[in-house]
Structures are given as C-alpha cells and as structure tokens.
Design a protein around this motif. Sequence first.
Motif, PDB file in Angstrom:
ATOM      1  N   ASP A   1      22.737  28.344  30.130  1.00 50.45           N
ATOM      2  CA  ASP A   1      23.154  28.902  28.835  1.00 50.45           C
ATOM      3  C   ASP A   1      23.127  27.739  27.856  1.00 50.45           C
ATOM      4  O   ASP A   1      24.056  26.911  27.855  1.00 50.45           O
ATOM      5  CB  ASP A   1      24.587  29.457  28.925  1.00 50.45           C
TER       6      ASP A   1
ATOM      7  N   HIS B   1      22.416  28.922  36.722  1.00 53.04           N
ATOM      8  CA  HIS B   1      23.107  30.028  37.396  1.00 53.04           C
ATOM      9  C   HIS B   1      22.282  31.300  37.273  1.00 53.04           C
ATOM     10  O   HIS B   1      21.409  31.403  36.401  1.00 53.04           O
ATOM     11  CB  HIS B   1      24.510  30.229  36.808  1.00 53.04           C
TER      12      HIS B   1
ATOM     13  N   HIS C   1      19.044  30.214  35.317  1.00 53.99           N
ATOM     14  CA  HIS C   1      18.853  29.733  33.945  1.00 53.99           C
ATOM     15  C   HIS C   1      20.081  28.922  33.514  1.00 53.99           C
ATOM     16  O   HIS C   1      21.115  28.953  34.182  1.00 53.99           O
ATOM     17  CB  HIS C   1      18.664  30.922  32.987  1.00 53.99           C
TER      18      HIS C   1
ATOM     19  N   ARG D   1      31.038  33.531  24.527  1.00 45.00           N
ATOM     20  CA  ARG D   1      30.615  32.170  24.170  1.00 45.00           C
ATOM     21  C   ARG D   1      30.993  31.824  22.735  1.00 45.00           C
ATOM     22  O   ARG D   1      31.005  32.678  21.854  1.00 45.00           O
ATOM     23  CB  ARG D   1      29.092  32.007  24.302  1.00 45.00           C
TER      24      ARG D   1
HETATM   25 FE   FE2 Z   1      23.917  32.811  31.800  1.00 47.86          FE
END
Ligand code: FE2
Length: 232
Positions: A147, A201, A145, A225
């Motif tokens: 981010d 990733h 996927h 994040r």
């Molecule tokens: Fe991720």
Amino acid sequence: MKIGAPYTPRLPAREGDRDASRAPPPAAVLIAPGVIHFPGFLDRLAQETLRDEVLAILVEAPPFRPRMPRTGKPFSVQMSNCGPLGWVSDEAGYRYQPAHPETGRPWPAMPLSLIAAWGRIAPSAPPPEACLINLYDASARMGLHQDRDEEDFAAPVVSLSLGDTALFRVGGLQRSAPTRSFRLASGDAMALSGEGRLAFHGVDRIYAGSSTLLGQGGRINLTLRRVTRAKL
Ligand code: FE2
Ligand code: SIN
C-alpha cells in the motif's frame, strides 16, 4: 518481542479522550515487525452494525470492478469506498479521488464506527481519509502488493474483516522476502504500522461458508488509510 506471542501495543491515550483512555487495549498478536493482528476486535453486534452500514454505503456507491494499470485486466475483487477520498485503479493507474469512477458522485461519509475503530488502533495518527471496501466472492484473491499510494507512510493502515475468513499473507519490504500466512476472520482487525507499513501483503483464499454474517456469503474487507500529509 517474540513473533506470535500475545502483544500489548503501547497505545497513547488521546488528550481529552477519557473514554478511549479507559477502554482496555484490544487483544493483539504480533505477526511480524509492525504487523499486528487483533482477533475478535469487533463483537458480533458490532459486526452486524458495521455490515448494515457498509450495505447502505454500497447502495449509494455501488461496487465497481477495478482494472490493472496499463493492461486493463479486471481484478477478481470488487470495490467501493467511503470517506473524503477513495482508492481506484484502471488503465490510467492507481490513485485516490473524491468521487466514484462510474457515478461521479462523492463517496459516502465514513461511519463513526470506523473512525472509532481507527482511534482504538491508531490513537496518535491523524484521522483516516479513505476507507476502501473490498468485496470478495469465494473465488476472489488479492495478489501480493504494497500500500504505497499515500503521500506519506507515518500513519498505519488499519483493516477490518467481515464475513468469510480469509487466508492473509504478509511478507517484508521486498516482494521476494519470506512470507507468513494467517487467517483473518469476521470481526478481526489488522494493522500495518511502522516497519510493517510497507510490507507486501495479499489474500490467497477465502474459506466459503465459514461465517454466517453475510447472507450471500463472501467477505468484506475495510481498509482505512490516511492519504494526505497531516497539516501541523
Ligand atoms: Fe493492501
Ligand atoms: C488490501 O490489501 O487491500 C486488502 C486486504 C484484505 O482484503 O484483507
């Protein structure tokens, strides 16, 4: 820069942060453009301290099992969060929210040790707003996927791993791009930054019994994040 060669990131010292500017830069390996692995980023004592901090967070914000948008299929990984915002997923979609989806309580504060780790790896980025806590048992996986639920992608994604080693896979900006795999062991950090920020990733497997850090075995991954655009 040769892929796989030891890599010295240029880490601009934060103004007024004399300790950070004196600390040697963490050892790093460039896996792919913008994908940096920091083996042994946390020593054993720092791992034990962080483990205990995470276990305390999980008492306040118990693990929940996220579900895929639309289909409602449960993830094999359980999750929690700390910091002002937390990442959640269910039939309504992927999103960040300030409260736990089951208890409705605000997420616990982010431990200073995590903010310090972010400062070592991303000294010029605004502070992190979310720390996703991924809990893997021996059979858990995370599909490939990106981010990309954040407002912008200027700040890196920084991850820290505790417990059993994971086989981590990273590719390019298209799902179909070639991938390479490497192991994330307890105490390792990883950053997706710049041209690697949106790299696909995932986690293909967990090596059960490879670490003694967690009494019950398994793996904890902490993903830090920045979610909102930094105010200038
Ligand atoms: Fe991720
Ligand atoms: C993630 O991409 O959210 C988790 C990655 C990891 O567990 O190392």
